[in-house]
Scaffold this motif. Structure first.
Motif, PDB file in Angstrom:
ATOM      1  N   TYR A  43       0.834  -1.204   0.000  1.00 34.07           N
ATOM      2  CA  TYR A  43       0.000   0.000   0.000  1.00 34.07           C
ATOM      3  C   TYR A  43       0.868   1.253   0.000  1.00 34.07           C
ATOM      4  O   TYR A  43       0.635   2.193  -0.771  1.00 34.07           O
ATOM      5  CB  TYR A  43      -0.920  -0.016   1.222  1.00 34.07           C
ATOM      6  N   TRP A  71      -5.136   7.768   6.349  1.00 38.02           N
ATOM      7  CA  TRP A  71      -5.644   6.511   5.776  1.00 38.02           C
ATOM      8  C   TRP A  71      -4.519   5.484   5.799  1.00 38.02           C
ATOM      9  O   TRP A  71      -3.768   5.344   4.826  1.00 38.02           O
ATOM     10  CB  TRP A  71      -6.141   6.746   4.354  1.00 38.02           C
ATOM     11  N   THR A  73      -4.433   2.244   5.649  1.00 38.22           N
ATOM     12  CA  THR A  73      -4.538   1.037   4.818  1.00 38.22           C
ATOM     13  C   THR A  73      -5.308   1.354   3.553  1.00 38.22           C
ATOM     14  O   THR A  73      -5.999   2.377   3.456  1.00 38.22           O
ATOM     15  CB  THR A  73      -5.300  -0.080   5.557  1.00 38.22           C
ATOM     16  N   GLN A  75      -7.872  -0.200   2.540  1.00 39.38           N
ATOM     17  CA  GLN A  75      -9.315  -0.245   2.841  1.00 39.38           C
ATOM     18  C   GLN A  75      -9.785   1.081   3.423  1.00 39.38           C
ATOM     19  O   GLN A  75     -10.882   1.544   3.112  1.00 39.38           O
ATOM     20  CB  GLN A  75      -9.630  -1.375   3.839  1.00 39.38           C
ATOM     21  N   ALA A  78     -10.069   3.456   0.653  1.00 36.69           N
ATOM     22  CA  ALA A  78     -11.220   3.117  -0.194  1.00 36.69           C
ATOM     23  C   ALA A  78     -12.514   3.658   0.387  1.00 36.69           C
ATOM     24  O   ALA A  78     -13.453   3.971  -0.349  1.00 36.69           O
ATOM     25  CB  ALA A  78     -11.305   1.601  -0.385  1.00 36.69           C
ATOM     26  N   ALA A  79     -12.567   3.758   1.714  1.00 34.23           N
ATOM     27  CA  ALA A  79     -13.786   4.215   2.383  1.00 34.23           C
ATOM     28  C   ALA A  79     -13.862   5.731   2.519  1.00 34.23           C
ATOM     29  O   ALA A  79     -14.849   6.259   3.021  1.00 34.23           O
ATOM     30  CB  ALA A  79     -13.868   3.568   3.769  1.00 34.23           C
ATOM     31  N   ARG A 106     -10.486   1.488  -4.244  1.00 36.93           N
ATOM     32  CA  ARG A 106     -11.791   0.833  -4.173  1.00 36.93           C
ATOM     33  C   ARG A 106     -11.794  -0.462  -4.965  1.00 36.93           C
ATOM     34  O   ARG A 106     -12.442  -1.448  -4.573  1.00 36.93           O
ATOM     35  CB  ARG A 106     -12.878   1.796  -4.649  1.00 36.93           C
ATOM     36  N   SER A 109      -9.891  -2.994  -2.929  1.00 36.88           N
ATOM     37  CA  SER A 109     -10.714  -3.366  -1.790  1.00 36.88           C
ATOM     38  C   SER A 109     -11.855  -4.303  -2.201  1.00 36.88           C
ATOM     39  O   SER A 109     -12.101  -5.319  -1.546  1.00 36.88           O
ATOM     40  CB  SER A 109     -11.281  -2.093  -1.154  1.00 36.88           C
ATOM     41  N   ALA A 110     -12.509  -3.961  -3.300  1.00 38.83           N
ATOM     42  CA  ALA A 110     -13.710  -4.705  -3.694  1.00 38.83           C
ATOM     43  C   ALA A 110     -13.387  -5.963  -4.494  1.00 38.83           C
ATOM     44  O   ALA A 110     -14.060  -6.988  -4.351  1.00 38.83           O
ATOM     45  CB  ALA A 110     -14.625  -3.787  -4.510  1.00 38.83           C
ATOM     46  N   GLY A 114      -8.703  -6.446  -0.756  1.00 38.45           N
ATOM     47  CA  GLY A 114      -7.901  -5.474  -0.021  1.00 38.45           C
ATOM     48  C   GLY A 114      -6.408  -5.736  -0.107  1.00 38.45           C
ATOM     49  O   GLY A 114      -5.631  -5.146   0.637  1.00 38.45           O
TER      50      GLY A 114
END
Length: 355
Positions: A43, A71, A73, A75, A78-79, A106, A109-110, A114
């Motif tokens: 990451y 942020w 991570t 994930q 992504a959020a 995203r 993640s999706a 992740g």
DNA sequence: AAGCCGTGGTG
DNA sequence: TCACCAAGGCT
């Protein structure tokens, strides 16, 4: 195959230099730690590589810290809200990178649980990851023997082999040369070593050939042509464009802004409403009818392909809903640091005059 | 497939 | 002051 490589010792020489001279970078695992078994976080490698696209280490450092603090991570990123990510990226430039950064986070993640995919083609298919970044992630995060080609490597190869073909025509030959030198052992450190070399010693203007670990094998050093390589096609002159920006403030301090469309210049960023930017004299198209006052001075800013001269106009913002397509931002929700640099300059000029 | 896309440092 | 340059990708 590797056994028949023409210069098997060159990568080793460079790695020895790197072991002693590697720069301490927040996203990097030091060579000693890496050989002790430490592994970089994909990451952080990905985030740093996207930030470093066409951007210097000095400019990236603080942004990298802010992003990883906020942020930690992929994930978490992504959020995040779009506006928060664009705001954190403000000032770093090439804003498509920030939009693609979110899309990529995203997607990882999706679609990948992740976890950044190990497969090179899977990396390449992600938004904002092109040939360079895919190879860099594979090499640095996964220690895969990918050929990492960026502006530094192109310059180093052009000099090592005294290649005078102008870019971009020289790219295939430069990549072939780089491939010959890429080792199977420690390819991640090697990739970073070549880029460090290009950024510190084999610099564009005045290379420090005297202290270069590759000074003996370097053909341009022998020929005295290093400073003029690589050759490049001449660039077009930048035209001057002019425009007007409108800064309106309500009695309670709220400001009138716009969210720029996702595509094109400063896409997705906040900005002041304004006229189009054109080479002809700026049109006057205020966001609402008022007695607009011209602010003394002007904003000058240079983009990739044109110079901009911006006239600023101000007026009181009446109460009521925002004009169509525009945004009223309350005083305490407004952060100048959310603005791209040209819009920040406009704000600073206006506020400087108000104080 | 050339043109579009930011910014700050440097000489 | 100004052109050049940077760990490029997208269309």
């Amino acid at each position: 195959m590797r056994d028949t490589a023409p210069e098997p010792a060159l990568s080793t020489q460079l790695l020895e230099w790197y072991d002693h001279h590697a720069r301490d970078l927040p996203w990097r695992v030091a060579p000693a730690d890496r050989q002790a078994g430490m592994v970089p976080d994909p990451y952080r490698v990905w985030l740093s590589e996207v930030m470093l696209q066409q951007t210097t280490v000095a400019a990236v450092r603080d942004y990298f810290h802010r992003f990883t603090s906020r942020w930690p991570t992929v994930q978490a990123l992504a959020a995040a809200e779009d506006a928060d990510v664009m705001g954190e990226w403000a000032g770093l430039g090439y804003y498509a990178r920030a939009r693609n950064l979110l899309k990529c986070a995203r997607a990882v993640s999706a679609d990948h649980g992740g976890v950044f995919p190990l497969d090179h083609d899977a990396l390449l298919s992600l938004p904002g990851i092109g040939p360079y970044t895919a190879a860099a992630i594979s090499a640095i995060a996964f220690d895969a023997p990918e050929v990492v080609m960026d502006g530094n490597v192109e310059r180093v190869m052009a000099r090592m082999f005294d290649i005078h073909t102008p870019l971009p025509d020289a790219k295939p030959e430069l990549k072939a040369r780089a491939a010959e030198l890429t080792p199977q052992d420690r390819p991640g450190d090697y990739a970073q070593a070549v880029m460090d070399l290009g950024a510190t010693i084999c610099s564009p203007k005045s290379p420090a050939c005297g202290i270069c670990p590759w000074r003996d094998p370097c053909r341009a050093r022998a020929a005295g042509t290093a400073p003029e390589l690589p050759k490049k096609q001449p660039k077009k002159a930048k035209p001057v464009r002019r425009g007007v920006a409108y800064l309106a403030q309500r009695a309670d301090g709220a400001l009138l802004l716009e969210r720029r469309p996702d595509s094109g210049l400063l896409g997705g960023m906040l900005g002041w409403p304004g006229s189009p930017w054109a080479e002809s004299p700026a049109a006057d198209c205020p966001p609402f009818p008022a007695d607009w006052q011209v602010l003394p001075g002007e904003v000058r800013h240079t983009f990739t392909h044109f110079h901009l001269i911006l006239t600023l106009k101000t007026a009181p913002l009446p109460d009521g809903p925002a004009p169509e397509g525009l945004l009223i931002v309350k005083r305490h929700d407004f952060r100048p640091s959310d603005l791209p640099t040209v819009m920040r300059k406009a704000y600073d000029l206006w506020r400087g005059g108000a104080e």
